[in-house]
Design a protein around this motif. Structure first.
Motif, PDB file in Angstrom:
ATOM      1  N   LEU A 187       0.850  -1.186   0.000  1.00  0.00           N
ATOM      2  CA  LEU A 187       0.000   0.000   0.000  1.00  0.00           C
ATOM      3  C   LEU A 187       0.890   1.242   0.000  1.00  0.00           C
ATOM      4  O   LEU A 187       1.691   1.425   0.932  1.00  0.00           O
ATOM      5  CB  LEU A 187      -0.880   0.044   1.258  1.00  0.00           C
ATOM      6  CG  LEU A 187      -2.196  -0.730   1.258  1.00  0.00           C
ATOM      7  CD1 LEU A 187      -2.776  -0.749   2.674  1.00  0.00           C
ATOM      8  CD2 LEU A 187      -3.198  -0.095   0.297  1.00  0.00           C
ATOM      9  N   PHE A 192      -2.582   4.407   2.530  1.00  0.00           N
ATOM     10  CA  PHE A 192      -2.576   3.566   3.729  1.00  0.00           C
ATOM     11  C   PHE A 192      -3.583   4.060   4.761  1.00  0.00           C
ATOM     12  O   PHE A 192      -4.342   3.276   5.331  1.00  0.00           O
ATOM     13  CB  PHE A 192      -1.168   3.553   4.318  1.00  0.00           C
ATOM     14  CG  PHE A 192      -1.012   2.701   5.544  1.00  0.00           C
ATOM     15  CD1 PHE A 192      -0.875   1.324   5.429  1.00  0.00           C
ATOM     16  CD2 PHE A 192      -0.968   3.271   6.813  1.00  0.00           C
ATOM     17  CE1 PHE A 192      -0.720   0.536   6.552  1.00  0.00           C
ATOM     18  CE2 PHE A 192      -0.813   2.487   7.947  1.00  0.00           C
ATOM     19  CZ  PHE A 192      -0.688   1.113   7.813  1.00  0.00           C
ATOM     20  N   THR A 204      -7.033   2.561   8.727  1.00  0.00           N
ATOM     21  CA  THR A 204      -6.118   2.209   7.646  1.00  0.00           C
ATOM     22  C   THR A 204      -6.806   1.285   6.649  1.00  0.00           C
ATOM     23  O   THR A 204      -7.862   0.706   6.935  1.00  0.00           O
ATOM     24  CB  THR A 204      -4.851   1.492   8.163  1.00  0.00           C
ATOM     25  OG1 THR A 204      -5.156   0.128   8.480  1.00  0.00           O
ATOM     26  CG2 THR A 204      -4.282   2.202   9.384  1.00  0.00           C
ATOM     27  N   LEU A 206      -5.413  -1.449   5.592  1.00  0.00           N
ATOM     28  CA  LEU A 206      -4.882  -2.804   5.749  1.00  0.00           C
ATOM     29  C   LEU A 206      -6.013  -3.829   5.773  1.00  0.00           C
ATOM     30  O   LEU A 206      -7.029  -3.619   6.442  1.00  0.00           O
ATOM     31  CB  LEU A 206      -4.101  -2.921   7.055  1.00  0.00           C
ATOM     32  CG  LEU A 206      -2.672  -2.392   7.108  1.00  0.00           C
ATOM     33  CD1 LEU A 206      -2.157  -2.476   8.529  1.00  0.00           C
ATOM     34  CD2 LEU A 206      -1.768  -3.160   6.158  1.00  0.00           C
TER      35      LEU A 206
END
Length: 330
Positions: A187, A192, A204, A206
């Motif tokens: 990323l 991010f 985030t 993720l």
């Protein structure tokens, strides 16, 4: 503090498998933020997966000429690394400005990226907070917000991101690498951190259960002529009320390229792209630097008690860029 299980991971695949998709399990690096939040009841994991023994503690040059930084590299080792200091000095300066030596020797690069806000309403479990309890409200908007966001905030959250390191990484186009049970991914740091919008609890991009394995910095000659400047309310270690990471390439008095990012003004590191556009191709003068800052800060929406940050960031931008320009002219 809630009782919790503790397990130590010895390889990346094992760490990812231990966490899985469990919402009440957390990775433990240095613990300098997570453990504090556990003590106050903000974080209540049922299990911690210790990742300090994973082989992710190196800073290495990439074949392209950039740097690869492992997720468990300590902030102290990162700031002291000769290649970081030579090729990305603003990054070393940001890490040194971020915390005391004791904390730097414990805190890790991956954990630094995942720091939670220090907003007093977030850390006080007796108060509402949309970031901690979605839908409960944001009392900071009408309350104590002198150190809160002036850019990119919303009616749902005005908290700021606390990381100094992430501001410098943002200026240098860093890429975050991670691993999941389905494989690895990357990323760019610009993607991010999520915009705060109406979901401030989602911080985030993720994937669930992902383990940050490292950060890659591209080869960036301009980064060798960079600086990080942090303004705080006391001379000893404290979180920023405003900061700037800047890099400047000047030739014959004209800016050929510029990198600029702000800290402590938004829910994420703020890359000042509007300012960079004004700078590129313009004379390297304080007047240009002020115009660049004004272009970026035109989007600022300060609250009643934090409008000072607009002036602070304008002056900080002019000062840092002027210093870099003067150095380039010597």
């Amino acid at each position: 503090m809630r009782e919790f299980d503790y397990q130590r991971a010895h390889d990346v695949a094992g760490a990812v498998a231990l966490l899985g998709a469990a919402l009440d399990t957390r990775y433990l690096g240095g613990g300098t933020n997570l453990v504090d939040l556990m003590k106050t009841g903000v974080e209540r994991p049922a299990r911690l997966v210790d990742i300090r023994e994973l082989p992710l503690d190196l800073v290495e040059s990439t074949p392209e000429g950039g740097l690869r930084i492992g997720a468990t590299v300590t902030n102290g080792d990162l700031a002291a690394h000769p290649e970081v200091r030579r090729r990305y000095p603003a990054l070393a300066q940001a890490v040194l400005a971020g915390a005391s030596g004791q904390l730097r020797n414990m805190a890790t690069v991956g954990g630094n990226l995942l720091q939670r806000t220090r907003c007093g309403y977030f850390t006080d479990v007796t108060r509402p907070c949309n970031k901690r309890v979605p839908g409960s409200g944001c009392p900071a908007i009408a309350g104590d917000h002198h150190n809160h966001a002036i850019l990119g905030a919303s009616e749902h959250c005005v908290a700021t991101h606390p990381s100094d390191m992430a501001v410098a990484l943002s200026a240098f186009d860093a890429v975050v690498r991670y691993e999941t049970g389905a494989g690895g991914g990357e990323l760019p740091l610009r993607d991010f951190y999520l915009p705060v919008g109406d979901t401030p609890h989602l911080e985030t991009a993720l994937p669930r259960g992902a383990l940050i394995t490292g950060v890659t910095l591209p080869p960036l000659p301009i980064a060798g002529h960079s600086r990080y400047r942090k303004v705080r309310e006391r001379a000893s270690y404290a979180f920023a009320i405003g900061s700037a990471a800047a890099a400047l390439d000047v030739h014959d008095g004209v800016v050929r390229d510029a990198r600029l990012a702000f800290g402590a003004v938004a829910s994420r590191p703020w890359r000042a792209t509007a300012a960079e556009r004004v700078l590129t191709g313009a004379p390297a003068t304080p007047e240009t630097f002020a115009a660049a800052a004004d272009a970026e800060l035109a989007a600022a929406r300060p609250l009643e008690h934090n409008a000072y940050k607009v002036t602070l960031l304008r002056n900080l931008t002019v000062a840092v860029l002027t210093e870099l320009a003067e150095e380039a002219a010597r």
